[in-house]
Design a protein around this motif. Structure first.
Motif, PDB file in Angstrom:
ATOM      1  N   GLU A  23       0.797  -1.234   0.000  1.00 18.79           N
ATOM      2  CA  GLU A  23       0.000   0.000   0.000  1.00 18.79           C
ATOM      3  C   GLU A  23       0.823   1.275   0.000  1.00 18.79           C
ATOM      4  OE1 GLU A  23      -3.204   0.062  -0.208  1.00 18.79           O
ATOM      5  OE2 GLU A  23      -3.704  -2.021   0.135  1.00 18.79           O
ATOM      6  N   GLY A  24       2.130   1.164   0.036  1.00 14.25           N
ATOM      7  CA  GLY A  24       2.928   2.371   0.133  1.00 14.25           C
ATOM      8  C   GLY A  24       3.069   2.824   1.570  1.00 14.25           C
ATOM      9  N   PRO A  25       3.681   3.987   1.774  1.00 12.28           N
ATOM     10  CA  PRO A  25       4.011   4.483   3.110  1.00 12.28           C
ATOM     11  C   PRO A  25       2.826   4.492   4.075  1.00 12.28           C
ATOM     12  CG  PRO A  25       4.962   5.901   1.441  1.00 12.28           C
ATOM     13  CD  PRO A  25       4.097   4.912   0.718  1.00 12.28           C
ATOM     14  N   THR A  26       3.084   4.073   5.301  1.00 15.16           N
ATOM     15  CA  THR A  26       2.066   4.081   6.350  1.00 15.16           C
ATOM     16  C   THR A  26       1.939   5.487   6.917  1.00 15.16           C
ATOM     17  OG1 THR A  26       2.609   1.810   6.970  1.00 15.16           O
ATOM     18  CG2 THR A  26       1.413   3.107   8.598  1.00 15.16           C
ATOM     19  N   ALA A  27       0.802   6.116   6.654  1.00 18.24           N
ATOM     20  CA  ALA A  27       0.579   7.478   7.141  1.00 18.24           C
ATOM     21  C   ALA A  27      -0.895   7.712   7.345  1.00 18.24           C
ATOM     22  CB  ALA A  27       1.133   8.494   6.145  1.00 18.24           C
ATOM     23  N   ILE A  28      -1.256   8.204   8.547  1.00 17.16           N
ATOM     24  CA  ILE A  28      -2.667   8.459   8.809  1.00 17.16           C
ATOM     25  C   ILE A  28      -3.158   9.700   8.068  1.00 17.16           C
ATOM     26  CG2 ILE A  28      -2.721   7.332  11.058  1.00 17.16           C
ATOM     27  CD1 ILE A  28      -2.565  10.178  12.273  1.00 17.16           C
ATOM     28  N   MET A  29      -2.205  10.561   7.676  1.00 19.83           N
ATOM     29  CA  MET A  29      -2.533  11.696   6.799  1.00 19.83           C
ATOM     30  C   MET A  29      -1.408  11.845   5.789  1.00 19.83           C
ATOM     31  SD  MET A  29      -4.095  14.811   9.063  1.00 19.83           S
ATOM     32  CE  MET A  29      -4.190  15.845   7.594  1.00 19.83           C
ATOM     33  N   ASP A  30      -1.761  12.309   4.592  1.00 15.24           N
ATOM     34  CA  ASP A  30      -0.753  12.402   3.543  1.00 15.24           C
ATOM     35  C   ASP A  30       0.360  13.373   3.896  1.00 15.24           C
ATOM     36  OD1 ASP A  30      -1.954  10.503   1.981  1.00 15.24           O
ATOM     37  OD2 ASP A  30      -3.174  11.950   0.878  1.00 15.24           O
ATOM     38  N   CYS A  31       0.046  14.408   4.688  1.00 19.14           N
ATOM     39  CA  CYS A  31       1.052  15.430   4.967  1.00 19.14           C
ATOM     40  C   CYS A  31       2.210  14.876   5.806  1.00 19.14           C
ATOM     41  CB  CYS A  31       0.438  16.625   5.670  1.00 19.14           C
ATOM     42  SG  CYS A  31      -0.228  16.266   7.306  1.00 19.14           S
ATOM     43  N   TYR A  32       2.019  13.684   6.399  1.00 19.66           N
ATOM     44  CA  TYR A  32       3.103  13.074   7.173  1.00 19.66           C
ATOM     45  C   TYR A  32       4.339  12.897   6.297  1.00 19.66           C
ATOM     46  CZ  TYR A  32       5.453   9.874  10.444  1.00 19.66           C
ATOM     47  OH  TYR A  32       6.336   9.277  11.312  1.00 19.66           O
ATOM     48  N   PHE A  33       4.121  12.560   5.042  1.00 17.00           N
ATOM     49  CA  PHE A  33       5.246  12.416   4.115  1.00 17.00           C
ATOM     50  C   PHE A  33       5.305  13.586   3.135  1.00 17.00           C
ATOM     51  CE2 PHE A  33       4.976   7.955   5.496  1.00 17.00           C
ATOM     52  CZ  PHE A  33       6.302   7.777   5.855  1.00 17.00           C
ATOM     53  N   GLN A  34       4.890  14.746   3.652  1.00 23.55           N
ATOM     54  CA  GLN A  34       5.062  16.016   2.938  1.00 23.55           C
ATOM     55  C   GLN A  34       4.453  16.054   1.538  1.00 23.55           C
ATOM     56  OE1 GLN A  34       6.404  17.154   5.428  1.00 23.55           O
ATOM     57  NE2 GLN A  34       6.941  19.283   5.015  1.00 23.55           N
ATOM     58  N   ASP A  35       3.135  15.895   1.445  1.00 23.67           N
ATOM     59  CA  ASP A  35       2.477  16.010   0.148  1.00 23.67           C
ATOM     60  C   ASP A  35       1.754  17.344   0.020  1.00 23.67           C
ATOM     61  OD1 ASP A  35       2.368  12.712  -0.065  1.00 23.67           O
ATOM     62  OD2 ASP A  35       2.403  13.790  -1.956  1.00 23.67           O
ATOM     63  N   GLY A  36       2.275  18.354   0.700  1.00 27.57           N
ATOM     64  CA  GLY A  36       1.556  19.616   0.724  1.00 27.57           C
ATOM     65  C   GLY A  36       0.484  19.554   1.779  1.00 27.57           C
ATOM     66  N   CYS A  37      -0.101  20.689   2.120  1.00 28.57           N
ATOM     67  CA  CYS A  37      -1.010  20.765   3.261  1.00 28.57           C
ATOM     68  C   CYS A  37      -2.189  21.647   2.917  1.00 28.57           C
ATOM     69  CB  CYS A  37      -0.241  21.352   4.443  1.00 28.57           C
ATOM     70  SG  CYS A  37      -1.258  21.667   5.884  1.00 28.57           S
ATOM     71  N   ASP A  38      -3.381  21.183   3.299  1.00 27.23           N
ATOM     72  CA  ASP A  38      -4.589  21.958   3.014  1.00 27.23           C
ATOM     73  C   ASP A  38      -4.667  23.220   3.857  1.00 27.23           C
ATOM     74  OD1 ASP A  38      -5.276  19.952   1.303  1.00 27.23           O
ATOM     75  OD2 ASP A  38      -6.614  18.948   2.718  1.00 27.23           O
ATOM     76  N   HIS A  39      -4.093  23.167   5.049  1.00 31.97           N
ATOM     77  CA  HIS A  39      -4.309  24.262   5.997  1.00 31.97           C
ATOM     78  C   HIS A  39      -3.127  25.218   6.098  1.00 31.97           C
ATOM     79  CE1 HIS A  39      -7.857  22.111   7.025  1.00 31.97           C
ATOM     80  NE2 HIS A  39      -7.160  21.051   7.333  1.00 31.97           N
ATOM     81  N   LEU A  40      -2.030  24.824   5.447  1.00 32.27           N
ATOM     82  CA  LEU A  40      -0.856  25.677   5.371  1.00 32.27           C
ATOM     83  C   LEU A  40      -0.476  26.271   6.723  1.00 32.27           C
ATOM     84  CD1 LEU A  40      -1.810  27.240   1.944  1.00 32.27           C
ATOM     85  CD2 LEU A  40       0.175  25.798   2.394  1.00 32.27           C
ATOM     86  N   ASN A  41      -0.437  27.576   6.803  1.00 31.27           N
ATOM     87  CA  ASN A  41       0.080  28.194   8.031  1.00 31.27           C
ATOM     88  C   ASN A  41      -0.899  28.127   9.212  1.00 31.27           C
ATOM     89  OD1 ASN A  41      -1.500  29.854   6.521  1.00 31.27           O
ATOM     90  ND2 ASN A  41       0.100  31.372   6.140  1.00 31.27           N
ATOM     91  N   SER A  42      -2.171  27.829   8.935  1.00 30.40           N
ATOM     92  CA  SER A  42      -3.115  27.762  10.049  1.00 30.40           C
ATOM     93  C   SER A  42      -3.214  26.352  10.641  1.00 30.40           C
ATOM     94  CB  SER A  42      -4.502  28.242   9.609  1.00 30.40           C
ATOM     95  OG  SER A  42      -5.073  27.326   8.714  1.00 30.40           O
ATOM     96  N   CYS A  43      -2.354  25.447  10.177  1.00 28.59           N
ATOM     97  CA  CYS A  43      -2.392  24.078  10.702  1.00 28.59           C
ATOM     98  C   CYS A  43      -1.927  24.039  12.157  1.00 28.59           C
ATOM     99  CB  CYS A  43      -1.513  23.150   9.864  1.00 28.59           C
ATOM    100  SG  CYS A  43      -1.377  21.491  10.574  1.00 28.59           S
ATOM    101  N   ASN A  44      -2.777  23.536  13.037  1.00 28.92           N
ATOM    102  CA  ASN A  44      -2.409  23.453  14.453  1.00 28.92           C
ATOM    103  C   ASN A  44      -2.369  22.014  14.968  1.00 28.92           C
ATOM    104  OD1 ASN A  44      -5.113  22.849  14.433  1.00 28.92           O
ATOM    105  ND2 ASN A  44      -5.644  24.129  16.188  1.00 28.92           N
ATOM    106  N   ILE A  45      -2.316  21.070  14.030  1.00 27.39           N
ATOM    107  CA  ILE A  45      -2.353  19.664  14.457  1.00 27.39           C
ATOM    108  C   ILE A  45      -1.157  18.860  13.980  1.00 27.39           C
ATOM    109  CG2 ILE A  45      -4.857  19.500  14.737  1.00 27.39           C
ATOM    110  CD1 ILE A  45      -4.927  18.172  11.934  1.00 27.39           C
ATOM    111  N   ARG A  46      -0.099  19.544  13.562  1.00 27.18           N
ATOM    112  CA  ARG A  46       1.069  18.801  13.079  1.00 27.18           C
ATOM    113  C   ARG A  46       1.642  17.909  14.180  1.00 27.18           C
ATOM    114  NH1 ARG A  46       4.190  21.489   8.476  1.00 27.18           N
ATOM    115  NH2 ARG A  46       2.233  20.772   7.596  1.00 27.18           N
TER     116      ARG A  46
END
Lengths: 131, 131
Positions: free
Chosen positions: B84-107
């Motif tokens: 299945e490829g990399p194990t990640a609960i969210m795609d941003c874990y492996f840096q695929d860009g982010c929907d929330h950009l600078n307002s992300c508070n859950i990294r």
DNA sequence: TTTATATACGATTAAATTTGTCGTATATAA
DNA sequence: TTATATACGACAAATTTAATCGTATATAAA
């Protein structure tokens, strides 16, 4: 696979915001605008958290949501199950019938994996992952 | 959410069967018939396992698949990532860009959850979950 | 050498799940 | 009374997963 849903993502964002603004009353509109989250879906998500007493809701104008003291102690397992129902890597873990019936040879591994994940999530609180 | 895919399910079934019939050469058709699994999808799944040397493949009539000695030592994380490829609960874990950009508070929480899961899967082998 | 049967692999379609939207009811502060 | 908030069910769009189709290649056996 093993992805969390947007509902969980939005719930985490909201909870973290409410925790960082402990005594403030924050409306869905505010949260929706701040984080670029669809209003209706965020509203429903917060309603679920409210009915589980993870957050407190206040109706009417000037209403909104507040963090409750219960948040920090809540386990990831409870948090996920409030939003998504039972944590199971396959439906048969909670006995929803089985596609393979008597030829199923993976009950043991499936249960072991699932138990491991549930054990992990039962021993991690929302406070643990916030630091 | 957090469900495993049919590919992983089918791979587990096949692997367990091959392990229980160590020296036998088993064809996709046999497995497909025995467990009621669509042939083509099972074939592709086994091809992935074969190219990762989790199973050995033999072409031509009388061909099929055999268990390799590598199976037992394989971690769940490797097993899942082969399929299945990399194990990640969210795609941003492996840096695929982010929907929330600078307002992300859950990294931080996202990374903690993901690290916990990866740690769990890296410390569980296919042998561990088979007993 | 031919044939039947196995794996190998890319492209496409179908099904299921997740995500987002819409509409309406209810509570309450101003 | 009115404006604005939560509450909640039904529906539609989008995405992901599952399954199918078609073709190529390897090889044991007739």
């Amino acid at each position: 696979m093993l992805k969390i849903t947007k509902k969980v993502e939005y719930a985490l964002i909201a909870i973290r915001h409410l925790q960082e603004n402990q005594d403030a009353l924050v409306s869905v509109s505010d949260l929706s605008a701040s984080y670029g989250i669809p209003k209706e879906i965020l509203a429903k998500t917060l309603q679920k958290l409210a009915s589980a007493n993870i957050v407190k809701s206040y109706k009417g104008p000037t209403g909104g949501y507040k963090a409750s003291k219960k948040i920090a102690k809540t386990t990831l397992n409870d948090f996920f199950e409030i939003l998504e129902g039972p944590t199971a890597i396959m439906d048969c873990y909670f006995q929803d019938g089985c596609d393979h019936l008597n030829s199923c040879n993976i009950r043991t591994p499936i249960n072991k994996i699932n138990d491991s994940i549930r054990n992990l999530f039962n021993n991690l609180t929302l406070a643990d992952i916030s630091q």
